[in-house]
Motif scaffolding. Structure first.
Motif, short mmCIF file in Angstrom:
data_model
loop_
_atom_site.label_atom_id
_atom_site.label_comp_id
_atom_site.label_asym_id
_atom_site.label_seq_id
_atom_site.Cartn_x
_atom_site.Cartn_y
_atom_site.Cartn_z
N UNK A 9 110.10 34.14 -7.29
CA UNK A 9 111.51 33.97 -7.65
C UNK A 9 112.41 34.82 -6.75
N UNK A 10 113.51 34.25 -6.30
CA UNK A 10 114.43 35.01 -5.46
C UNK A 10 115.32 35.94 -6.28
N UNK A 11 116.01 36.78 -5.59
CA UNK A 11 116.95 37.72 -6.21
C UNK A 11 118.07 36.92 -6.88
N UNK A 12 118.30 37.12 -8.19
CA UNK A 12 119.35 36.36 -8.88
C UNK A 12 120.76 36.70 -8.39
N UNK A 13 120.91 37.78 -7.64
CA UNK A 13 122.22 38.12 -7.11
C UNK A 13 122.54 37.33 -5.85
N UNK A 14 121.51 36.77 -5.22
CA UNK A 14 121.74 35.99 -4.00
C UNK A 14 121.51 34.49 -4.20
N UNK A 46 109.08 40.46 -9.07
CA UNK A 46 110.10 41.46 -8.84
C UNK A 46 111.40 41.09 -9.57
N UNK A 47 111.68 39.80 -9.60
CA UNK A 47 112.88 39.30 -10.26
C UNK A 47 112.48 38.34 -11.37
N UNK A 48 112.87 38.64 -12.57
CA UNK A 48 112.58 37.78 -13.71
C UNK A 48 113.89 37.26 -14.29
N UNK A 49 113.92 35.98 -14.63
CA UNK A 49 115.13 35.48 -15.30
C UNK A 49 115.25 36.10 -16.68
N UNK A 50 116.45 36.30 -17.13
CA UNK A 50 116.67 36.87 -18.46
C UNK A 50 116.37 35.86 -19.54
N UNK A 51 116.19 36.38 -20.75
CA UNK A 51 115.87 35.49 -21.88
C UNK A 51 117.01 34.56 -22.19
N UNK A 52 118.24 35.00 -21.94
CA UNK A 52 119.39 34.10 -22.15
C UNK A 52 119.31 32.90 -21.22
N UNK A 53 118.97 33.15 -19.95
CA UNK A 53 118.85 32.05 -19.00
C UNK A 53 117.69 31.13 -19.39
N UNK A 54 116.56 31.70 -19.81
CA UNK A 54 115.42 30.89 -20.23
C UNK A 54 115.77 30.01 -21.42
N UNK A 55 116.51 30.58 -22.37
CA UNK A 55 116.93 29.81 -23.53
C UNK A 55 117.86 28.66 -23.11
N UNK A 56 118.80 28.96 -22.24
CA UNK A 56 119.73 27.94 -21.75
C UNK A 56 118.97 26.86 -20.96
N UNK A 57 117.99 27.27 -20.18
CA UNK A 57 117.20 26.32 -19.40
C UNK A 57 116.41 25.40 -20.33
#
Length: 94
Positions: A9-14, A46-57
């Motif tokens: 997974x890429x950096x969520x900031x980029x 290194x980069x994990x999506x947050x639980x909010x994003x997983x729920x939305x996905x």
């Protein structure tokens, strides 16, 4: 079988994870007509999506994507992930 490696997974900031989800959904179109299994490797991420994003996905996936998933395996989950998957699994089953 669909294998997803969280260590890639890429950096969520980029990278916009919502656009990444669109790409994942596009690739899932090949699988949704038949039964399939999802394997998620979480070790070394290194980069994990947050639980909010997983729920939305998950909410963005319509019934066609969810109905043919026969198993979801999470390899090397953290303690928090194990607990969360157990709770969500019980809610989804009922």
């Amino acid at each position: 079988m669909l294998v997803f490696c969280a260590c890639n997974l890429p950096n969520p900031q980029t990278v916009d994870y919502d656009r990444l989800l669109n790409l994942i959904i596009f690739r899932l179109d090949e699988f949704v007509e038949n039964d399939y299994t999802v394997v998620l490797f979480t070790s070394g991420a290194k980069f994990n999506p947050g639980w909010n994003w997983l729920s939305k996905a998950y909410k963005r996936l319509d019934r066609n994507y969810r109905k043919n998933v026969k198993s979801v395996y999470v390899v090397h989950p953290s303690l928090w992930s194990k607990l969360l998957f157990q709770i969500v699994g019980r809610i989804v089953r009922h």
